[in-house]
Scaffold this motif. Structure first.
Motif, PDB file in Angstrom:
ATOM      1  N   ARG A 191      -2.377  -0.074  -3.767  1.00  0.00           N
ATOM      2  CA  ARG A 191      -2.257   1.321  -4.209  1.00  0.00           C
ATOM      3  C   ARG A 191      -2.362   1.374  -5.727  1.00  0.00           C
ATOM      4  O   ARG A 191      -1.719   0.604  -6.432  1.00  0.00           O
ATOM      5  CB  ARG A 191      -0.908   1.889  -3.747  1.00  0.00           C
ATOM      6  CG  ARG A 191      -0.576   3.277  -4.295  1.00  0.00           C
ATOM      7  CD  ARG A 191       0.618   3.883  -3.595  1.00  0.00           C
ATOM      8  NE  ARG A 191       0.283   4.207  -2.210  1.00  0.00           N
ATOM      9  CZ  ARG A 191      -0.209   5.394  -1.829  1.00  0.00           C
ATOM     10  NH1 ARG A 191      -0.405   6.372  -2.708  1.00  0.00           N
ATOM     11  NH2 ARG A 191      -0.490   5.604  -0.561  1.00  0.00           N
TER      12      ARG A 191
ATOM     13  N   THR B 134      -3.751   5.876   1.226  1.00  0.00           N
ATOM     14  CA  THR B 134      -4.123   4.525   1.651  1.00  0.00           C
ATOM     15  C   THR B 134      -4.074   4.466   3.176  1.00  0.00           C
ATOM     16  O   THR B 134      -3.236   5.107   3.808  1.00  0.00           O
ATOM     17  CB  THR B 134      -3.167   3.462   1.066  1.00  0.00           C
ATOM     18  OG1 THR B 134      -1.820   3.857   1.350  1.00  0.00           O
ATOM     19  CG2 THR B 134      -3.349   3.303  -0.427  1.00  0.00           C
TER      20      THR B 134
ATOM     21  N   GLN C 236      -3.261   8.836  -4.228  1.00  0.00           N
ATOM     22  CA  GLN C 236      -4.162   8.112  -3.331  1.00  0.00           C
ATOM     23  C   GLN C 236      -3.649   8.107  -1.884  1.00  0.00           C
ATOM     24  O   GLN C 236      -2.459   7.928  -1.639  1.00  0.00           O
ATOM     25  CB  GLN C 236      -4.226   6.667  -3.848  1.00  0.00           C
ATOM     26  CG  GLN C 236      -5.212   5.763  -3.184  1.00  0.00           C
ATOM     27  CD  GLN C 236      -5.102   4.356  -3.789  1.00  0.00           C
ATOM     28  OE1 GLN C 236      -4.111   4.004  -4.437  1.00  0.00           O
ATOM     29  NE2 GLN C 236      -6.133   3.557  -3.580  1.00  0.00           N
TER      30      GLN C 236
ATOM     31  N   HIS D 290       0.700   6.887   2.974  1.00  0.00           N
ATOM     32  CA  HIS D 290       0.108   5.664   3.522  1.00  0.00           C
ATOM     33  C   HIS D 290       0.014   5.833   5.038  1.00  0.00           C
ATOM     34  O   HIS D 290       1.001   6.156   5.696  1.00  0.00           O
ATOM     35  CB  HIS D 290       0.975   4.450   3.190  1.00  0.00           C
ATOM     36  CG  HIS D 290       0.522   3.195   3.880  1.00  0.00           C
ATOM     37  ND1 HIS D 290      -0.729   2.649   3.681  1.00  0.00           N
ATOM     38  CD2 HIS D 290       1.145   2.388   4.787  1.00  0.00           C
ATOM     39  CE1 HIS D 290      -0.845   1.563   4.431  1.00  0.00           C
ATOM     40  NE2 HIS D 290       0.276   1.377   5.111  1.00  0.00           N
TER      41      HIS D 290
ATOM     42  N   LEU E 125       0.792  -1.231   0.000  1.00  0.00           N
ATOM     43  CA  LEU E 125       0.000   0.000   0.000  1.00  0.00           C
ATOM     44  C   LEU E 125       0.829   1.289   0.000  1.00  0.00           C
ATOM     45  O   LEU E 125       0.353   2.320  -0.494  1.00  0.00           O
ATOM     46  CB  LEU E 125      -0.937   0.011   1.225  1.00  0.00           C
ATOM     47  CG  LEU E 125      -1.912  -1.174   1.325  1.00  0.00           C
ATOM     48  CD1 LEU E 125      -2.704  -1.089   2.623  1.00  0.00           C
ATOM     49  CD2 LEU E 125      -2.850  -1.231   0.122  1.00  0.00           C
TER      50      LEU E 125
ATOM     51  N   ASP F 106      -8.549   5.437   0.916  1.00  0.00           N
ATOM     52  CA  ASP F 106      -8.978   4.064   0.614  1.00  0.00           C
ATOM     53  C   ASP F 106      -8.500   3.185   1.760  1.00  0.00           C
ATOM     54  O   ASP F 106      -7.307   3.136   2.060  1.00  0.00           O
ATOM     55  CB  ASP F 106      -8.374   3.595  -0.714  1.00  0.00           C
ATOM     56  CG  ASP F 106      -9.007   4.320  -1.893  1.00  0.00           C
ATOM     57  OD1 ASP F 106     -10.247   4.495  -1.876  1.00  0.00           O
ATOM     58  OD2 ASP F 106      -8.272   4.735  -2.805  1.00  0.00           O
TER      59      ASP F 106
END
Lengths: 350, 350
Positions: B291, B298, B296, B230, B134, B253
């Protein structure tokens, strides 16, 4: 490697099988059974205080592994126990167990002990406690159908607590009966080996069934059970494993430990969910009656409940205090600074 | 008293805290973390094989005691673990644990071990495994907010598995930060002690939160979390205990171990039941993506699951074999004739 000696908090008293045997002989087995019966009864009197959940079971084709936790708000206990009927053919125990007590306020374990022997003792003591409230007064004779690992413990508990003098044995394997008879030589019980279960129950006021097959079995049929007897049904203790014909259940007044568990695991799994049962703790506290007439058939549908293990564990904790019947084991990491777990590990290297 | 020596079946290998520390130093801690990460990933790849139940918790005012069982059909494991945030003030560990492996086919225990250290190791290894799937590629810097007992283990796992080189520390108690900094001297990590969590996360690609208060806390607010990071959220792990503002969850996410447990215990207990999550095992098996973009955010909402303990226990079983890092304990009663438990007890008297 010069790891510093673990602190006192890190050490948990551990009672091995050997030390449990020493403890039992030190106190005397009948006295242990008597005292355990009283300790279990004390906890049944405080039944409502306890956290109660059905045991957490992991079933496999060969058997089951269970965790049985409970707590009275001050002490927490659990037992690990397996049930593998096919083990016997491989020279292994059907049931082995160990257990733990912990302090609820810190979560720290305060006792770890073998419970294979202790479970046999507490199961027998629980049967004796139930029989004290349910068996006909002045009972002298018990029939014991199924002469496996539990048999002698059941017999001695009924002798110690109820004053049973005569024991009538039956097992489909005569070697099991012979083993039980031999082990009880010198116990003071008059023991008769019988060739059928029908013969074994002749003249018995208490009938104990304790067989091991994981199946719907019919150890007792309805016509075998006369008025006034107390049935102590030990062997029907998991889904798919029963010993009594359902017609007996229809005639008997049935007493159980914890209905949500017994309806899944006990003899009463054969009956509808509205089959009436009485909770044993309500008899013990006097909220309801045990035996009410000479003709009544009483049935203790025993499956074993976590609170009985709790009682047995606290009994052992109290009884090993100040003795040499335990060894301290280094089970809990206890760094000087609780946030410095890594530092403890690191210093062990130096 | 001349009890015969217990048979081999009666003896279970026990790994004490001292032996666990020896084992870790014998192998080397970074190698342990690397190997544990791989063993946990192996078991996440066989996720569907396992019996999965939310842990069995006994809550009290002061904390919680939990049993975490699982099985892959051949091996059964459980962990006993407590969580008592107030323990620290009394000089006790917040979390202590021990665990067991057993053979499903016989129910016999095959390993008993301390798990306070082992839980710290497996929690860090699980975080590293999640981050491997991730975290942004080439991550070099981790922020560590909460510098308690887990901190060094998390840092070394991210170094060993992901190649993290820089660590930025913050704790509301500067002594905790100083302890962590000192313990990591010589580890090869560049460690910076920061005065705010805002300062700690500057330039970090991975943010690990691991604080201990049993309350709804806000360790990270939404404006602190930039695109592409992350978040490895360790501390929110029981009902009523969270660390992240819910706005972060809305943007991230989120990846979880076992949704039925995480929805009760994790950060996502703040969100509606239809808040979307991805199960980490599906990422590990390639059934879904980890990922997917540089922007993004995570989030690994870690609560700790029984399968990770299972992995850690089987790793220890394999790694102590043939070593002196365990002692055999006499935990299981094992009479020659399994039906003759009483005879075994009786013979111990002679």
């Amino acid at each position: 490697m010069t790891a510093p000696a673990p602190s006192e908090k890190a050490l948990v008293p551990f009672v091995s099988v050997e030390n449990m045997m020493r403890l039992v002989h030190h106190i005397g087995i009948e006295r242990v059974l008597n005292e355990l019966t009283d300790v279990i009864e004390e906890d049944f009197k405080r039944w409502e205080l306890f956290d109660k959940t059905p045991r957490v079971a992991s079933h496999s084709r060969e058997g089951v592994i269970e965790l049985m936790p409970t707590s009275d708000g001050e002490i927490y206990s659990f037992k690990y126990v397996n049930g593998h009927p096919k083990n016997m053919a491989e020279g292994l125990q059907t049931v082995t167990a160990f257990g733990l007590l912990a302090d609820v306020s810190t979560g720290y374990p305060v006792l770890v002990t073998e419970m294979t022997l202790l479970t046999a003792l507490r199961t027998a003591a629980t049967s004796a406690m139930a029989a004290r409230h349910l068996a006909p007064k002045g009972a002298t004779t018990m029939a014991m159908i199924g002469n496996g690992a539990q048999a002698e413990f059941q017999a001695l508990a009924m002798k110690a607590v109820l004053g049973i003098t005569h024991l009538r044995l039956f097992d489909i394997d005569p070697r099991a009966t012979e083993k039980t008879r031999r082990n009880l030589e010198g116990s003071g019980l008059h023991v008769t080996a019988c060739e059928t279960s029908q013969a074994a129950i002749e003249g018995a006021q208490i009938i104990t069934t304790c067989t091991a097959d994981k199946q719907y079995a019919t150890i007792l049929t309805d016509n075998m059970v006369g008025a006034g007897v107390h049935i102590n049904a030990i062997g029907g203790d998991c889904p798919g494993k029963t010993e009594l014909h359902r017609d007996i259940l229809s005639r008997a007044d049935t007493f159980v430990e914890y209905p949500p568990q017994t309806r899944i695991e006990g003899e009463i799994q054969q009956m509808d969910l509205d089959y009436p049962v009485t909770e044993l703790w309500q008899v013990v506290t006097g909220q309801t009656h045990g035996r009410t007439s000479e003709k009544q058939i009483t049935l203790f549908d025993s499956v074993g409940f976590a609170i009985e293990d709790f009682s047995a564990l606290r009994y052992v904790r109290d009884r090993v205090r100040g003795t040499s019947f335990f060894q301290p084991v280094d089970l809990i990491a206890d760094p000087d600074d609780p946030r410095d777990l890594f530092g403890m590990l690191q210093r062990a290297k130096d």
